[in-house]
Write an enzyme that holds these catalytic residues in place. Structure first.
Site, PDB file in Angstrom:
ATOM      1  N   GLU A 171       0.877  -1.166   0.000  1.00 21.19           N
ATOM      2  CA  GLU A 171       0.000   0.000   0.000  1.00 21.19           C
ATOM      3  C   GLU A 171       0.911   1.210   0.000  1.00 21.19           C
ATOM      4  O   GLU A 171       1.696   1.405   0.925  1.00 21.19           O
ATOM      5  CB  GLU A 171      -0.905  -0.006   1.232  1.00 21.19           C
ATOM      6  CG  GLU A 171      -1.874   1.160   1.260  1.00 21.19           C
ATOM      7  CD  GLU A 171      -2.428   1.421   2.635  1.00 21.19           C
ATOM      8  OE1 GLU A 171      -2.254   2.547   3.137  1.00 21.19           O
ATOM      9  OE2 GLU A 171      -3.010   0.480   3.214  1.00 21.19           O
ATOM     10  N   CYS A 230      -3.495   7.304   4.971  1.00 23.95           N
ATOM     11  CA  CYS A 230      -3.384   6.938   3.567  1.00 23.95           C
ATOM     12  C   CYS A 230      -4.634   7.319   2.784  1.00 23.95           C
ATOM     13  O   CYS A 230      -4.601   7.416   1.553  1.00 23.95           O
ATOM     14  CB  CYS A 230      -3.122   5.442   3.422  1.00 23.95           C
ATOM     15  SG  CYS A 230      -4.285   4.413   4.341  1.00 23.95           S
TER      16      CYS A 230
END
Length: 467
Positions: free
Chosen positions: A208, A245
């Site tokens: 990620e 994120c």
């Protein structure tokens, strides 16, 4: 008929629940150490630990439910292609997994985090590379979990930990490691991929990496609730000092008076904000450098700043920037980790769609609609669908629920994987399919033997649920 889950499943489910109980029992100690290292605050950290224990217990339920195995049986039969042998398929653990703890979630994406929970649920031993932003938290959480694992009868080596960049690199290169879970920067992910490519047997890497998380505000939404959207957007992009994120980094707002309402509300909220503590010196320095570069990009102007840093700790100043969607600078389409957002004003749908086409892929994309509005949101959704793993409507992308239907991933550069890192199907990353052909029953896993009915199975094309 089978009376319940296999013995293997029962052992792993019990381990996950034991780990959750052990972390809960040491909650105060773990949160105190994490707060000293991160300054994230006890409310946030308690929430993280609750999330972590919840997902450990949820994965235990996933194991007992059993559909994650994808157990499938095709008995020997005559087919239009000729005779078919007996074929039985299910998913098995890949083996030891290296997990890299994230800087921004010391309890939810670190030693006791989502990658660890999902890899253990798959039946894989886990070795965590502790993040340098919170080494004491990582070590304490590991010791609590490792002790609990041994007391639960788990084999030696079920959990492991290493510290430092060199140890992390050596971990990825180690021949026993069969997969890597990583949450961090694109540069860090590419460095690990280079190590993997240099192995004699390259292994899966689930990263990620970077995400802009655009938000589209339609004219109808701006006219209907512009003030509220503006205030809530600032709350979202400054949450956790903008170190999520899923932070919304670019907001597409209509030109004109209605759009001005959104921007004015955002500016007022930013001006009233205080400097925020970043996770470490490197992140604070990077934020200062990149946010200043964004502000000086062609066609970008600063709309508002929060109170200046007072020199204590690693601080970042919330900042709001504005530009034109018609001439969207490349710089504003890249992620900036920290409490900054860029508003891009669009004049008409053609400008909006052209700007969306220029955006990189992200973990999320958000549409703020007017009440009952369908036409423009539908067209925007069609544009965003190929650029995000989660589409959000009339809400904000910060906050990722752990659930069966969750997907936390997206096309590059947000991730390099088709799988989620949050939610029950995250377990799929650390499983591999195996088919047994013409196998005697004694060599088959319990879940593939005739008469077993404790998990969902597809038998000769028909889905059969547990009785």
């Amino acid at each position: 008929m089978s009376a319940g889950p296999s013995s293997r499943t029962s052992r792993w489910a019990a381990l996950l629940r034991t780990l959750a109980d052990a972390l809960e029992a040491r909650r105060d100690d773990i949160v105190a150490v994490a707060d000293r290292e991160t300054a994230l605050g006890t409310t946030r950290l308690n929430g993280e630990l609750t999330r972590t224990t919840y997902q450990l217990r949820l994965f235990a339920e996933v194991l007992e439910e059993g559909s994650y195995l994808e157990a499938t049986i095709d008995h020997a039969a005559d087919t239009p292609m000729g005779p078919r042998p007996d074929l039985r398929r299910m998913l098995l653990p890949v083996g030891p997994v290296a997990v890299f703890g994230a800087s921004n979630f010391p309890l939810a994406f670190s030693v006791p985090g989502g990658d660890t929970a999902s890899a253990l649920a798959a039946g894989c031993p886990v070795i965590v590379k502790a993040h340098g932003s919170h080494p004491a938290t990582s070590q304490l959480a590991f010791e609590v979990m490792d002790r609990a694992a041994h007391e639960a009868g788990a084999p030696d080596g079920t959990l492991g930990i290493v510290h430092g960049l060199e140890a992390g690199a050596a971990l990825v290169a180690h021949p026993a490691v069969r997969a890597v879970g990583f949450t961090g920067s694109v540069a860090g992910g590419k460095a690990l991929l280079q190590i993997i490519e240099g192995r004699p047997d390259p292994i899966p890497f689930f990263g990620e990496l970077s995400s802009l998380n655009p938000v589209v505000v339609t004219p109808a939404a701006a006219a209907e609730r512009g003030n509220r959207i503006g205030e809530e957007l600032v709350g979202s992009f400054t949450l956790g000092a903008g170190q999520f994120c899923t932070k919304p980094g670019l907001v597409l707002v209509p030109a004109g008076a209605e759009g001005d309402t959104v921007v004015d509300a955002m500016a007022a909220a930013v001006r009233s904000s205080s400097p925020q503590y970043m996770l470490n010196a490197g992140i604070a320095a990077s934020y200062g450098r990149i946010s200043a570069s964004l502000a000086s990009a062609p066609g970008v102007r600063e709309v508002a700043r929060g109170a200046d840093a007072d020199g204590t700790g690693f601080q970042g100043v919330p900042t709001l920037l504005e530009t034109s969607a018609a001439e969207l600078p490349h710089e504003v389409t890249e992620e900036c980790f920290g409490p900054v957002a860029v508003v891009a004003r669009y004049d008409g749908e053609d400008q909006l769609f052209a700007a969306v086409d220029a955006l990189p892929s992200s973990l999320t994309a958000t549409v703020q609609r007017g009440s009952g509005e369908t036409a423009l949101p539908s067209r925007v959704s069609d544009k965003l669908l190929g650029r995000a793993g989660r589409l959000v409507y009339d809400a904000y992308p910060t906050g990722v629920a752990v659930s069966w239907a969750q997907h936390h991933g997206g096309p590059w550069p947000s991730t390099n994987s088709q799988h989620t890192s949050v939610g029950t199907s995250a377990v799929r990353r650390f499983l591999r399919p195996v088919t047994w052909q013409g196998a005697p029953e004694e060599v088959l896993p319990e879940e593939l033997r005739d008469g077993y009915d404790a998990v969902p199975r597809r038998v000769d094309g028909v889905l059969r649920l547990p009785r």
